[in-house]
Design a protein around this motif. Structure first.
Motif, short mmCIF file in Angstrom:
data_model
loop_
_atom_site.label_atom_id
_atom_site.label_comp_id
_atom_site.label_asym_id
_atom_site.label_seq_id
_atom_site.Cartn_x
_atom_site.Cartn_y
_atom_site.Cartn_z
N ALA A 192 0.67 -1.15 0.09
CA ALA A 192 0.07 -0.03 -0.05
C ALA A 192 0.70 1.27 -0.07
N GLY A 193 1.96 1.09 0.07
CA GLY A 193 2.98 2.23 -0.01
C GLY A 193 3.75 2.78 1.24
N TYR A 194 3.70 1.93 2.28
CA TYR A 194 4.20 2.16 3.55
C TYR A 194 5.62 1.74 3.53
N ALA A 195 6.77 2.50 3.65
CA ALA A 195 8.12 2.04 3.65
C ALA A 195 8.50 1.74 4.86
N ASN A 196 8.19 2.17 6.05
CA ASN A 196 8.76 1.91 7.27
C ASN A 196 7.57 1.10 7.97
N VAL A 197 8.10 -0.33 7.97
CA VAL A 197 7.08 -1.50 8.26
C VAL A 197 7.88 -2.32 9.16
N GLY A 198 7.41 -2.66 10.48
CA GLY A 198 7.85 -3.42 11.36
C GLY A 198 6.97 -4.54 11.95
N GLU A 199 7.52 -5.75 12.42
CA GLU A 199 6.68 -6.75 13.23
C GLU A 199 7.21 -6.99 14.48
N TYR A 200 6.30 -7.36 15.53
CA TYR A 200 6.67 -7.92 16.75
C TYR A 200 6.32 -9.30 16.75
N PRO A 201 7.21 -10.16 16.31
CA PRO A 201 6.86 -11.52 16.00
C PRO A 201 6.51 -12.36 17.33
N GLY A 202 6.73 -12.01 18.33
CA GLY A 202 6.39 -12.52 19.65
C GLY A 202 4.68 -12.26 19.77
N SER A 203 4.44 -11.18 19.38
CA SER A 203 3.05 -11.00 19.38
C SER A 203 2.43 -11.04 20.80
N TRP A 204 0.99 -11.21 20.90
CA TRP A 204 0.51 -11.03 21.89
C TRP A 204 0.79 -12.20 22.89
N ILE A 205 1.15 -13.49 22.67
CA ILE A 205 1.80 -14.42 23.33
C ILE A 205 2.83 -14.20 24.35
N ASP A 206 3.67 -13.66 23.39
CA ASP A 206 4.98 -13.09 23.93
C ASP A 206 4.83 -11.95 25.18
N TRP A 207 3.72 -10.93 24.86
CA TRP A 207 3.82 -9.93 25.62
C TRP A 207 3.08 -10.15 26.90
N VAL A 208 2.14 -11.23 27.09
CA VAL A 208 1.63 -11.49 28.24
C VAL A 208 2.21 -12.50 29.17
N GLU A 209 3.25 -13.31 28.34
CA GLU A 209 3.97 -14.21 28.98
C GLU A 209 5.13 -13.43 29.79
N ARG A 210 5.75 -12.33 29.29
CA ARG A 210 6.56 -11.62 29.81
C ARG A 210 6.14 -10.41 30.80
N GLY A 211 4.88 -10.59 30.92
CA GLY A 211 4.22 -9.75 31.98
C GLY A 211 3.90 -8.12 31.52
N GLY A 212 3.73 -7.97 30.23
CA GLY A 212 3.34 -6.68 29.63
C GLY A 212 2.12 -6.27 29.87
N LYS A 213 2.01 -4.74 30.12
CA LYS A 213 0.66 -4.25 30.69
C LYS A 213 -0.27 -4.39 29.47
N VAL A 214 -1.47 -4.56 30.08
CA VAL A 214 -2.81 -4.90 28.92
C VAL A 214 -3.62 -3.50 29.35
N GLU A 215 -4.17 -3.13 28.18
CA GLU A 215 -5.19 -2.22 28.10
C GLU A 215 -6.33 -2.75 27.60
N ARG A 216 -7.41 -2.38 28.34
CA ARG A 216 -8.94 -3.12 28.17
C ARG A 216 -9.98 -1.85 27.80
#
Length: 216
Positions: A192-216
């Protein structure tokens, strides 16, 4: 899979008088044959879907207008296929620590010379309702709305209530549940034309397992 057994039994009897006595005392032999019914259409369709989900390519999205049949078709009309292949060239891989630092830094304090980073959760809204999201993440579901970064800015804002990130001045970071759908979303954004693209491969599973904050 349903199966039916048909048992065919027949006593083998001799024709001569010398074998009649033995035949009378010998238990009948039982011949069995098993027949399987064909898989139902729904079973075959599910198997085909499973096979497609393992393909490692992603079809180029088609830009469609608001309210069109193709637009309403969502992922089916665009042929989105999930990929777990190697990271495409030019894609920045984000770690847990980098995402954590991103979510704890107010947008206004970011240097103006750097692209503004937008964290995007590409899971379905029903998933976020159950689990919550990484703080500050924008929900742009890739399965039900894979054309989101191809639609006009006004339509994007109608859908999500925020302005569409500027392709020239924004950096997008995608995550999902386990890093598969986010790979597909990153590919779509680049097309779509976005040159600056990144990924968080661990995603939600990694975030929760490592104690990341959660917004609801």
């Amino acid at each position: 899979m349903a199966s039916r057994r048909i048992a065919l039994s027949a006593a083998l009897r001799g024709c001569s008088s010398s074998s009649s006595t033995a035949a009378a005392t010998t238990p009948p032999r039982v011949l069995r044959a098993t027949f399987a019914t064909a898989s139902s259409p729904s079973t075959l369709q599910q198997a085909a879907t499973t096979t497609k989900s393992r393909m490692t390519t992603i079809a180029r999205p088609v830009v469609v207008g608001r309210g069109s049949a193709a637009h309403r078709g969502g992922a089916r009309s665009l042929g989105v296929r999930w990929s777990s292949s190697d990271t495409p060239p030019g894609t920045k891989i984000w770690s847990f620590e980098e995402i954590q630092a991103l979510t704890s830094t107010p947008p206004s304090s970011s240097p103006s010379s750097k692209p503004r980073v937008t964290l995007i959760d590409v899971r379905e809204p029903s998933e976020l309702a159950q689990t919550g999201r990484i703080p500050g993440a924008l929900n742009v579901p890739v399965a039900s709305a894979p054309d989101s970064f191809h639609v006009p800015p006004d339509e994007f804002e109608d859908r999500y209530g925020v302005p569409r990130p500027d392709p020239a001045g924004s950096e997008l970071v995608f995550y999902c549940k386990a890093g598969v759908r986010s790979r597909a979303a990153a590919t779509i954004a680049r097309e779509a034309g976005y040159a600056n693209v990144g990924e968080y491969p661990g995603s939600w599973i990694d975030w929760v397992e490592r104690g990341g904050k959660v917004e609801r």
